[in-house]
Design a protein around this motif. Sequence first.
Motif, mmCIF file in Angstrom:
data_model
loop_
_atom_site.group_PDB
_atom_site.id
_atom_site.type_symbol
_atom_site.label_atom_id
_atom_site.label_comp_id
_atom_site.label_asym_id
_atom_site.label_seq_id
_atom_site.Cartn_x
_atom_site.Cartn_y
_atom_site.Cartn_z
ATOM 1 N N MET A 183 -12.708 -8.159 0.772
ATOM 2 C CA MET A 183 -12.180 -9.354 0.129
ATOM 3 C C MET A 183 -13.274 -10.399 -0.070
ATOM 4 O O MET A 183 -13.392 -11.008 -1.139
ATOM 5 N N ILE A 184 -14.096 -10.616 0.950
ATOM 6 C CA ILE A 184 -15.166 -11.607 0.837
ATOM 7 C C ILE A 184 -16.190 -11.177 -0.211
ATOM 8 O O ILE A 184 -16.701 -12.001 -0.984
ATOM 9 N N ALA A 185 -16.488 -9.879 -0.268
ATOM 10 C CA ALA A 185 -17.412 -9.382 -1.295
ATOM 11 C C ALA A 185 -16.855 -9.628 -2.691
ATOM 12 O O ALA A 185 -17.601 -9.956 -3.626
ATOM 13 N N ALA A 186 -15.540 -9.486 -2.840
ATOM 14 C CA ALA A 186 -14.919 -9.760 -4.136
ATOM 15 C C ALA A 186 -15.054 -11.231 -4.495
ATOM 16 O O ALA A 186 -15.341 -11.580 -5.647
ATOM 17 N N CYS A 187 -14.853 -12.114 -3.526
ATOM 18 C CA CYS A 187 -15.010 -13.550 -3.776
ATOM 19 C C CYS A 187 -16.425 -13.870 -4.240
ATOM 20 O O CYS A 187 -16.631 -14.720 -5.119
ATOM 21 N N ASP A 188 -17.403 -13.206 -3.636
ATOM 22 C CA ASP A 188 -18.810 -13.505 -3.909
ATOM 23 C C ASP A 188 -19.327 -12.859 -5.190
ATOM 24 O O ASP A 188 -20.420 -13.199 -5.654
ATOM 25 N N SER A 189 -18.575 -11.934 -5.767
ATOM 26 C CA SER A 189 -19.038 -11.259 -6.978
ATOM 27 C C SER A 189 -18.846 -12.165 -8.197
ATOM 28 O O SER A 189 -18.061 -13.115 -8.160
ATOM 29 N N PRO A 190 -19.564 -11.906 -9.291
ATOM 30 C CA PRO A 190 -19.465 -12.769 -10.479
ATOM 31 C C PRO A 190 -18.066 -12.742 -11.093
ATOM 32 O O PRO A 190 -17.374 -11.725 -11.059
ATOM 33 N N ILE A 248 0.870 -1.170 0.000
ATOM 34 C CA ILE A 248 0.000 0.000 0.000
ATOM 35 C C ILE A 248 0.904 1.215 0.000
ATOM 36 O O ILE A 248 1.663 1.439 0.933
ATOM 37 N N PHE A 249 0.868 1.999 -1.067
ATOM 38 C CA PHE A 249 1.778 3.128 -1.183
ATOM 39 C C PHE A 249 1.169 4.356 -0.518
ATOM 40 O O PHE A 249 0.043 4.732 -0.797
ATOM 41 N N LEU A 250 1.930 4.974 0.381
ATOM 42 C CA LEU A 250 1.478 6.160 1.090
ATOM 43 C C LEU A 250 1.627 7.389 0.207
ATOM 44 O O LEU A 250 2.565 7.499 -0.570
ATOM 45 N N ALA A 251 0.705 8.324 0.341
ATOM 46 C CA ALA A 251 0.749 9.544 -0.473
ATOM 47 C C ALA A 251 1.820 10.477 0.066
ATOM 48 O O ALA A 251 1.765 10.924 1.204
ATOM 49 N N ALA A 252 2.807 10.797 -0.768
ATOM 50 C CA ALA A 252 3.915 11.641 -0.321
ATOM 51 C C ALA A 252 3.430 13.021 0.085
ATOM 52 O O ALA A 252 3.951 13.626 1.025
ATOM 53 N N SER A 253 2.410 13.528 -0.604
ATOM 54 C CA SER A 253 1.923 14.861 -0.273
ATOM 55 C C SER A 253 1.324 14.897 1.119
ATOM 56 O O SER A 253 1.470 15.876 1.854
ATOM 57 N N THR A 254 0.642 13.823 1.516
ATOM 58 C CA THR A 254 0.053 13.766 2.847
ATOM 59 C C THR A 254 1.138 13.767 3.910
ATOM 60 O O THR A 254 1.054 14.454 4.921
ATOM 61 N N ILE A 255 2.193 12.979 3.678
ATOM 62 C CA ILE A 255 3.286 12.923 4.640
ATOM 63 C C ILE A 255 3.951 14.286 4.764
ATOM 64 O O ILE A 255 4.293 14.741 5.844
ATOM 65 N N TRP A 291 -3.552 -5.009 10.192
ATOM 66 C CA TRP A 291 -4.347 -5.511 9.077
ATOM 67 C C TRP A 291 -4.527 -4.416 8.035
ATOM 68 O O TRP A 291 -4.748 -3.256 8.372
ATOM 69 N N PHE A 292 -4.449 -4.790 6.769
ATOM 70 C CA PHE A 292 -4.716 -3.842 5.689
ATOM 71 C C PHE A 292 -5.188 -4.622 4.468
ATOM 72 O O PHE A 292 -5.105 -5.852 4.414
ATOM 73 N N GLY A 293 -5.709 -3.904 3.498
ATOM 74 C CA GLY A 293 -6.207 -4.546 2.287
ATOM 75 C C GLY A 293 -5.789 -3.784 1.054
ATOM 76 O O GLY A 293 -5.333 -2.644 1.124
ATOM 77 N N SER A 294 -5.956 -4.428 -0.101
ATOM 78 C CA SER A 294 -5.649 -3.787 -1.370
ATOM 79 C C SER A 294 -6.285 -4.600 -2.487
ATOM 80 O O SER A 294 -6.735 -5.733 -2.271
ATOM 81 N N SER A 295 -6.318 -4.019 -3.677
ATOM 82 C CA SER A 295 -6.806 -4.711 -4.871
ATOM 83 C C SER A 295 -5.845 -4.445 -6.017
ATOM 84 O O SER A 295 -5.342 -3.328 -6.169
#
Length: 268
Positions: free
Chosen positions: A166-173, A17-24, A44-48
């Motif tokens: 993640m679970i919603a992604a698994c359940d999607s078509p 997960i790449f942090l926004a340099a401008s925010t930092i 815990w974190f997530g990404s797609s």
Amino acid sequence: MKQTKSAGRFGQGIYRIFLAASTIALMPAAVMSATTQDNERPRWFGSSFDNKTILAYGVPDSDYVVLLFSCRPGASVVKVDVQDEESGAKESDLLLVRLAAGTERVEFSEKAVLNQDSGGVELHADVPLDEGLRHILTSKERLEITVAGHTQRYAMDGAAEPAARMIAACDSPKPADDLDVTVTNKAGLPLQSFAYSQAGVNSFESGEFGNKTLGPGASRTFTIPDGRKICTFDISVLLAKDDEECCSMGKPAGTQNLCENSEFVLHD
């Protein structure tokens, strides 16, 4: 819990997960030190990415990830990757892994894979997304991961939202352009790796096939994301040889239109 860099399988940029340099840059100096320390704490974190959604425990934007759950739309299984540095297991040891939260238990057995960076081992499995696993991943109770009798415990604070995504992604078509391919090994040796590339491009991928060997006479079905947009693939295979401790690059095994014939049969 000891922090050691995990293998490239966990640490590649696609899992970061790449942090926004401008925010930092806008953070006050007095806040920067505490924030930096917080960012280095496992959580815990997530990404797609590449039509895959993940739930991970580790340090975002780093190589340190000890647990990884991932799946694609329409998948009936979740890919589970566990980093183990506590059990003392050796490469190729068959290990029992138990995931537990409250009264729910999910178990699987897999062979350990050496982590070249840490000296520990990794375990990789496809686990059915049944009610037990759904409960474990969305529970507010502490997650317990037991490998060969050694248990690590993880608070689930912050896991609810990325787990739900993640679970919603698994359940999607499943996307219409995804291509299911079945590999059947009719050779006399186990198939160690199956890699594919768009014909003539010479950019091979093997991650979707997985890192488990496929024994003689066995078959495995996996999905090539957006494969129907390409159809014709160059194929490379690597057979496991008992007299070789390591491996070489895969050997060309032909070119096939996998949209017209989605089964690839390997012969001697």
